[in-house]
Design an enzyme around this catalytic site. Structure first.
Site, PDB file in Angstrom:
ATOM      1  N   LYS A  12      60.032  -2.435  67.891  1.00  0.00           N
ATOM      2  CA  LYS A  12      59.626  -1.496  68.803  1.00  0.00           C
ATOM      3  C   LYS A  12      58.215  -1.743  69.017  1.00  0.00           C
ATOM      4  O   LYS A  12      58.025  -1.672  70.381  1.00  0.00           O
ATOM      5  CB  LYS A  12      59.755   0.035  68.309  1.00  0.00           C
ATOM      6  CG  LYS A  12      61.422   0.573  68.465  1.00  0.00           C
ATOM      7  CD  LYS A  12      61.551   2.002  67.786  1.00  0.00           C
ATOM      8  CE  LYS A  12      63.007   2.064  67.486  1.00  0.00           C
ATOM      9  NZ  LYS A  12      63.101   3.815  67.243  1.00  0.00           N
TER      10      LYS A  12
ATOM     11  N   ASP B 161      62.621   8.102  72.336  1.00  0.00           N
ATOM     12  CA  ASP B 161      62.801   8.678  70.875  1.00  0.00           C
ATOM     13  C   ASP B 161      62.372  10.173  70.896  1.00  0.00           C
ATOM     14  O   ASP B 161      62.745  10.936  70.233  1.00  0.00           O
ATOM     15  CB  ASP B 161      62.018   7.863  69.862  1.00  0.00           C
ATOM     16  CG  ASP B 161      62.929   6.768  69.581  1.00  0.00           C
ATOM     17  OD1 ASP B 161      63.992   6.803  69.534  1.00  0.00           O
ATOM     18  OD2 ASP B 161      62.258   5.848  68.821  1.00  0.00           O
TER      19      ASP B 161
HETATM   20  P1  NAP Z   1      59.269   1.688  60.630  1.00  0.00           P
HETATM   21  O1  NAP Z   1      58.353   1.622  61.649  1.00  0.00           O
HETATM   22  O2  NAP Z   1      59.709   0.424  59.994  1.00  0.00           O
HETATM   23  O3  NAP Z   1      58.667   2.566  59.669  1.00  0.00           O
HETATM   24  C1  NAP Z   1      58.909   2.901  58.243  1.00  0.00           C
HETATM   25  C2  NAP Z   1      58.068   3.889  57.498  1.00  0.00           C
HETATM   26  O4  NAP Z   1      58.884   4.317  56.247  1.00  0.00           O
HETATM   27  C3  NAP Z   1      56.620   3.682  57.156  1.00  0.00           C
HETATM   28  O5  NAP Z   1      55.941   4.897  57.248  1.00  0.00           O
HETATM   29  C4  NAP Z   1      56.778   3.166  55.848  1.00  0.00           C
HETATM   30  O6  NAP Z   1      55.368   3.299  55.291  1.00  0.00           O
HETATM   31  C5  NAP Z   1      57.875   4.056  55.068  1.00  0.00           C
HETATM   32  N1  NAP Z   1      58.366   3.242  53.913  1.00  0.00           N
HETATM   33  C6  NAP Z   1      59.118   2.226  54.145  1.00  0.00           C
HETATM   34  N2  NAP Z   1      59.490   1.960  52.736  1.00  0.00           N
HETATM   35  C7  NAP Z   1      58.874   2.710  51.915  1.00  0.00           C
HETATM   36  C8  NAP Z   1      58.815   2.756  50.447  1.00  0.00           C
HETATM   37  N3  NAP Z   1      59.301   1.933  49.799  1.00  0.00           N
HETATM   38  N4  NAP Z   1      57.829   3.865  49.945  1.00  0.00           N
HETATM   39  C9  NAP Z   1      57.281   4.628  50.816  1.00  0.00           C
HETATM   40  N5  NAP Z   1      57.273   4.706  52.275  1.00  0.00           N
HETATM   41  C10 NAP Z   1      57.979   3.600  52.626  1.00  0.00           C
HETATM   42  O7  NAP Z   1      60.556   2.412  60.726  1.00  0.00           O
HETATM   43  P2  NAP Z   1      60.874   3.542  62.047  1.00  0.00           P
HETATM   44  O8  NAP Z   1      61.414   2.749  63.182  1.00  0.00           O
HETATM   45  O9  NAP Z   1      59.822   4.400  61.972  1.00  0.00           O
HETATM   46  O10 NAP Z   1      62.286   4.082  61.340  1.00  0.00           O
HETATM   47  C11 NAP Z   1      62.363   4.781  60.326  1.00  0.00           C
HETATM   48  C12 NAP Z   1      63.550   5.619  59.861  1.00  0.00           C
HETATM   49  O11 NAP Z   1      63.902   6.321  60.942  1.00  0.00           O
HETATM   50  C13 NAP Z   1      64.516   4.548  59.573  1.00  0.00           C
HETATM   51  O12 NAP Z   1      65.560   4.923  58.516  1.00  0.00           O
HETATM   52  C14 NAP Z   1      65.483   4.551  61.056  1.00  0.00           C
HETATM   53  O13 NAP Z   1      66.670   4.265  60.835  1.00  0.00           O
HETATM   54  C15 NAP Z   1      65.360   5.913  61.444  1.00  0.00           C
HETATM   55  N6  NAP Z   1      65.504   6.107  62.710  1.00  0.00           N
HETATM   56  C16 NAP Z   1      66.513   6.932  63.259  1.00  0.00           C
HETATM   57  C17 NAP Z   1      66.478   7.315  64.719  1.00  0.00           C
HETATM   58  C18 NAP Z   1      67.322   8.326  65.238  1.00  0.00           C
HETATM   59  O14 NAP Z   1      67.891   8.216  66.258  1.00  0.00           O
HETATM   60  N7  NAP Z   1      68.146   9.016  64.534  1.00  0.00           N
HETATM   61  C19 NAP Z   1      65.259   6.660  65.583  1.00  0.00           C
HETATM   62  C20 NAP Z   1      64.322   5.975  65.047  1.00  0.00           C
HETATM   63  C21 NAP Z   1      64.631   5.605  63.490  1.00  0.00           C
HETATM   64  P3  NAP Z   1      54.299   2.118  55.132  1.00  0.00           P
HETATM   65  O15 NAP Z   1      53.527   2.585  56.531  1.00  0.00           O
HETATM   66  O16 NAP Z   1      53.501   2.646  54.066  1.00  0.00           O
HETATM   67  O17 NAP Z   1      54.794   0.905  55.085  1.00  0.00           O
END
Ligand code: NAP
Length: 283
Positions: A71, A107
């Site tokens: 993204k 989003d």
């Molecule tokens: P992203 O940009 O990769 O961000 C991931 C976040 O999770 C970051 O804050 C990261 O922390 C944290 N994280 C990942 N692994 C971790 C761990 N082992 N321990 C602690 N923190 C951890 O991903 P995103 O696009 O924001 O997506 C996040 C979630 O939302 C996903 O599960 C995705 O499927 C879901 N989502 C759902 C929708 C929907 O329509 N329902 C839409 C978008 C996303 P750091 O910054 O420290 O790395």
């Protein structure tokens, strides 16, 4: 669905992409409106994103959704950004307009529409957002637009929270954003928040829970996990302590409806899309 030379093509690119419910949702919408359109999932590695976007032009795509992990990278690669994409510096919807890539972000609208539909009122409420990635940016914007007074962003990497604050500061005047890490101070804000949203991939099993003090959930709160399909340990722990819970399907549905409208110029058939999503979830 009969495909021919007049079929308009859209899709979703991400990595991984196996879990996506979007093809089922959009293809069902196209069928229900008798539209000669097709939505396809595409597995694209991060180092191939730019090539894939050039390919959209060459192949005459109408547009695409962009998901994990592309993204933010996609925002840099667009010819133009509109609306929330410009604000969030993250793109989840591309539209091809006269061969140019125009980036949108649906989003925040998706999460806002979910909040409205669920009847979650945030006027003067505290909200905790766990995670500071792409999804968290949209969620923080949405809760601020819905009137949350204080938004606590709790993340493993504090620099990422500072980036989020920096990106959103011009857009949010009614809410204050505070940064928190996973410590005792973080657990305290969980207790005091009316809404807690998990925007990390953690929370499916007891072994991979966000370390936020689950004992602080209580009756009167809403707890949302943005993941869909899996209603894991995180939401069960919140429900066991009396909180009301929801997973990410509401946001998914409403962001999909907004993307549909951008590509086709038509109102999305929301009921049909919801039924298709629910069928796919139980499959
Ligand atoms: P992203 O940009 O990769 O961000 C991931 C976040 O999770 C970051 O804050 C990261 O922390 C944290 N994280 C990942 N692994 C971790 C761990 N082992 N321990 C602690 N923190 C951890 O991903 P995103 O696009 O924001 O997506 C996040 C979630 O939302 C996903 O599960 C995705 O499927 C879901 N989502 C759902 C929708 C929907 O329509 N329902 C839409 C978008 C996303 P750091 O910054 O420290 O790395």
């Amino acid at each position: 669905m009969l495909l021919n030379g007049k079929t308009e093509i859209v899709g979703i690119i991400g990595y991984p992409i196996d879990y996506t419910l979007s093809p089922a949702i959009h293809n069902s919408a196209f069928r229900s409106l008798n539209m000669n359109w097709l939505y396809i999932p595409m597995r694209v590695l991060p180092d191939q994103l730019a090539t894939a976007l050039v390919g959209f032009r060459a192949l005459g795509f109408k547009g695409a959704n962009i998901t994990i992990p592309h993204k933010m990278a996609a925002a840099i690669l667009m010819d133009k950004l509109r609306g929330d994409a410009e604000l969030l510096q993250a793109v989840n919807t591309v539209s091809l307009e006269d061969g140019r890539t125009v980036g949108f972000n649906t989003d925040a609208k998706g999460f806002e529409d979910f909040l409205k539909e669920a009847g979650i009122d945030l006027e003067n409420q505290g909200v905790t957002v766990i995670g500071a990635g792409g999804a968290a940016r949209g969620v923080v914007l949405a809760v601020a637009r819905r009137g949350a007074a204080k938004v606590f962003v709790m993340n493993r990497t504090n620099d990422r929270t500072l980036e989020l604050k920096d990106v959103l500061k011009s857009a949010i005047s009614n809410s204050e954003i505070f940064e928190r890490t996973f410590d005792n101070e973080g657990a305290k804000v969980i207790k005091e928040s009316g809404l807690i949203i998990n925007c990390t991939p953690l929370g499916n099993t007891p072994e991979d829970m966000p370390p936020v003090g689950l004992e602080n959930f209580h009756e009167g709160q809403w707890v949302v996990d943005l993941k869909y399909r899996k209603t894991g340990t995180f939401l069960r722990a919140a429900a066991a302590r009396g909180a009301r819970t929801a997973s990410g399907e509401g946001m998914l549905l409403h962001q999909a409806a907004a993307s549909f409208q951008i590509w086709t110029g038509r109102e999305a058939p929301l009921r049909n899309m919801r039924e298709a999503m629910n069928r796919e979830i139980v499959r």
